[in-house]
Structures are given as structure tokens and as C-alpha cells.
Write an enzyme that holds these catalytic residues in place. Structure first.
Site, PDB file in Angstrom:
ATOM      1  CG  ASP A   1      -2.068  -1.011   1.065  1.00  0.00           C
ATOM      2  OD1 ASP A   1      -2.318  -1.461  -0.071  1.00  0.00           O
ATOM      3  OD2 ASP A   1      -2.710  -1.339   2.080  1.00  0.00           O
TER       4      ASP A   1
ATOM      5  NE  ARG B   1       8.138  17.882  27.397  1.00  0.00           N
ATOM      6  CZ  ARG B   1       8.995  18.827  27.745  1.00  0.00           C
ATOM      7  NH1 ARG B   1       8.776  20.087  27.369  1.00  0.00           N
ATOM      8  NH2 ARG B   1      10.077  18.520  28.457  1.00  0.00           N
TER       9      ARG B   1
ATOM     10  NE  ARG C   1      -2.793  19.799  27.638  1.00  0.00           N
ATOM     11  CZ  ARG C   1      -2.297  19.000  28.574  1.00  0.00           C
ATOM     12  NH1 ARG C   1      -3.102  18.427  29.454  1.00  0.00           N
ATOM     13  NH2 ARG C   1      -1.000  18.759  28.633  1.00  0.00           N
TER      14      ARG C   1
ATOM     15  CG  ASP D   1      -0.299  11.073  21.862  1.00  0.00           C
ATOM     16  OD1 ASP D   1       0.060  11.852  22.769  1.00  0.00           O
ATOM     17  OD2 ASP D   1      -0.140   9.838  21.917  1.00  0.00           O
TER      18      ASP D   1
ATOM     19  CB  THR E   1      -8.808  -0.146   6.012  1.00  0.00           C
ATOM     20  OG1 THR E   1      -8.317   0.356   4.764  1.00  0.00           O
ATOM     21  CG2 THR E   1     -10.287  -0.447   5.888  1.00  0.00           C
ATOM     22  CB  ALA E   2      -4.480   3.287   6.785  1.00  0.00           C
TER      23      ALA E   2
ATOM     24  CB  SER F   1      -8.401   6.195  10.452  1.00  0.00           C
ATOM     25  OG  SER F   1      -9.681   6.396  11.004  1.00  0.00           O
TER      26      SER F   1
END
Length: 311
Positions: free
Chosen positions: A91, A176, A193, A195, A206-207, A209
Site C-alpha cells: 500500500d 508531549r 489536548r 497526541d 482501514t489504515a 485511522s
């Protein structure tokens, strides 16, 4: 060939069948890819099809392809000359080729020599048989949407790119949490807040996410998924917006934030920067072999339950 989905009829160019010229694009520095490329190039040449090999792919030291049967060229020339492109790899190889060729609307065929292969749906063992079907016009065309993203800093665009899977704004290398505001069509949605956040197409559902607990979207769904990455607030959940909505992510506080396009192209962001994302005017055209089924692909790749036996 079956017509593309009517919601975006111009996304797949009118294909010439049998195709007169086919481009081959492969993962770099792979012996297995080189062997498949050599086999495909010779097979196509013997059948009177012009063969183009993408220049970085052609630089493979062990292609084994006789120089007189193919032409080495860049993506711009492939876009101008190729009736279709066969992508050999996984892919990641398809994502890279799709971003380069989207503006040219070159239909893409994927031969899976990677691990999962959500977009490269032809097994290497079936490669030459599928070439027979491709040349006979038996493949089905399917349009896939792209995202266009740009970083705005002090009122000017400092970076931009396309994404077939997703655009991700994250915390970068320091680790952070970042603090950002998210807007849809100029309306404030939330401050978070976390990552980071994934902005995903149906193809990208399908990746990354999916790994972040985002929804799986059928390719015909005209939507964009907003999926928080490890949010500090447990009430934040994925949100699905329309494919015509404009999304803006404004960095409020961050020691080191970045934006990633399909996990392959990366730019640094600073507090005050805005990441603006919308559906691209370009789309990607995939060509699927006879018998292709999106749901069957999900069952196979995600190891879902076996199909019921018909009695």
C-alpha cells in the site's frame, strides 16, 4: 470497463482498450519486485504494449529487463503517455504513486507484494492472468477521493501536499501532548489536548485511522473522518463530516508538532500555524480485477468470520 461511480464521473479518464502504453512502478531496492517487473515488462512487450518504467524503479540494480523493451521516465511523462499504471509492492508504494499521478488521472492497478494490501488487490501469482483481463477491458474502475492540505503561517501558505489515506497532525518527536483547536467550515468544534488528530478519507479508514479506533468507511461514502489520537478527555470520539466541509486545525501549544501526508511526507508546525484540509479536486482511479469485492477484501485482510456456507 465498468463506469466509475457517478458521484465523481471525471475522476477516471476514458481508458483506451486495449491500452497501448502501460507504466510499471515498483518498490525500490527489492529483488522480488525486480523479478516481477521483469516478467511483466517482457509479457507486455511481447503482446505489443508499450512499456514505461518509473525512473526510480528503473534504477533497481537487478531489474533484469532488457533496455530495448521499455522506456525509463518520470511521473510527469507517465502521466502524459500511460493509459494505465501497474504498481508492484504494498500500500505504501501505491500511496506514493497515487499522489504523483492523481492530477493526470492515470488508472492504477495494484499487484500486492507487501503485507496487507488493502489497495493492491492482485496476488503476484495471478499477475499475468490479470494482465489478460486488463488488456481485454474486464477491469472495473473505481474513484477514490484525495485530501488537499496546506500549512498557513502568518497569513501565507508555507507547505502543501495531497493525501490518499490521511493527513495527521501529531506531537512530533518530543512526545508531549499538543493543544489545538479544530474548526469545520469556520465553526469551532472543539479544543483538544492529545497526541494529535487523524483526518482520514474512506480509503484511509482501514489504515492509521483504524488503529486509532476510527470507523471503517466504504469507498463510496463521501465523508471525512476526524479521529483523535489518545485524547486527554475520554469523551472525545471520532466525528464524520461531509467531503465538502473545510477542516482547520490551529496549533495552540506544542513543543514539537508535525503534519504527515500518508505517513510519507512530513512538515514541521509551530504554535499559531493552521493546517487547512479539504477534498482535493483530483481523485485517484483504481482498476479492480473481475470478481473484486470490497467486503471480501475486508474479511480476508482483517481476518473476520468465514463466509456462511450456502445449503
Amino acid at each position: 470497463m465498468t463506469a466509475p461511480h457517478p458521484s465523481n464521473p471525471s475522476s477516471c479518464r476514458d481508458c483506451q482498450f486495449p491500452p497501448q502504453t502501460i507504466a510499471l512502478i515498483g518498490k525500490y531496492q527489492s529483488r522480488e519486485i525486480a523479478e516481477s517487473l521483469s516478467l511483466l515488462a517482457k509479457n507486455l512487450h511481447d503482446r505489443g504494449v508499450g512499456v514505461l518504467v518509473e525512473e526510480a524503479t528503473a534504477s533497481l540494480s537487478e531489474t533484469g529487463v532488457e533496455p530495448h523493451i521499455w522506456t525509463r521516465c518520470g511521473y510527469a511523462e507517465i502521466g502524459a503517455r500511460a493509459d494505465a499504471a501497474i504498481v508492484l509492492g504494498g500500500d505504501g508504494t501505491m500511496l506514493n504513486a497515487a499522489r504523483h499521478l492523481a492530477r493526470h488521472r492515470v488508472p492504477l492497478v495494484g499487484v500486492n507484494q507487501g503485507r496487507l494490501g488493502f489497495m493492491t488487490d492482485i496476488a503476484r501469482a495471478d499477475m499475468l492472468t490479470c494482465v489478460d483481463d486488463l488488456l481485454a477491458g474486464k477491469f472495473t474502475a473505481e474513484s477514490r477521493m484525495l485530501l488537499s492540505g496546506e500549512i498557513v503561517r502568518d497569513g501565507r501558505v508555507v507547505a502543501s501536499n495531497l493525501a490518499l489515506n490521511e493527513v495527521v497532525v501529531d506531537k512530533g518527536a518530543i512526545g508531549r501532548l499538543i493543544d489545538f483547536d479544530l474548526y469545520v467550515d469556520g465553526e469551532f468544534l472543539y479544543n483538544l489536548r492529545s497526541d494529535g488528530v487523524i483526518v482520514s478519507t474512506p480509503t484511509g479508514s482501514t489504515a492509521y485511522s483504524l488503529a486509532a479506533n476510527g470507523p471503517i468507511l466504504h469507498p463510496q461514502v463521501t465523508g471525512i473522518a476526524l479521529v483523535p489520537l489518545c485524547p486527554h478527555s475520554l469523551t472525545n470520539r471520532p466525528v464524520l463530516v461531509g467531503d465538502r466541509n473545510a477542516i482547520e486545525i490551529r496549533i495552540v501549544r506544542a513543543d514539537d508538532s508535525r503534519v504527515h501526508f500518508d505517513g510519507q511526507v512530513t512538515f514541521d508546525m509551530k504554535p499559531g500555524d493552521a493546517m487547512r484540509i479539504r477534498r482535493s479536486e483530483d481523485s485517484v482511479c483504481f482498476l479492480h480485477p473481475p470478481g473484486y469485492s470490497y467486503f471480501a477484501m475486508l474479511r480476508e485482510k482483517l481476518h473476520w468470520s468465514r463466509q456462511p456456507t450456502t445449503r
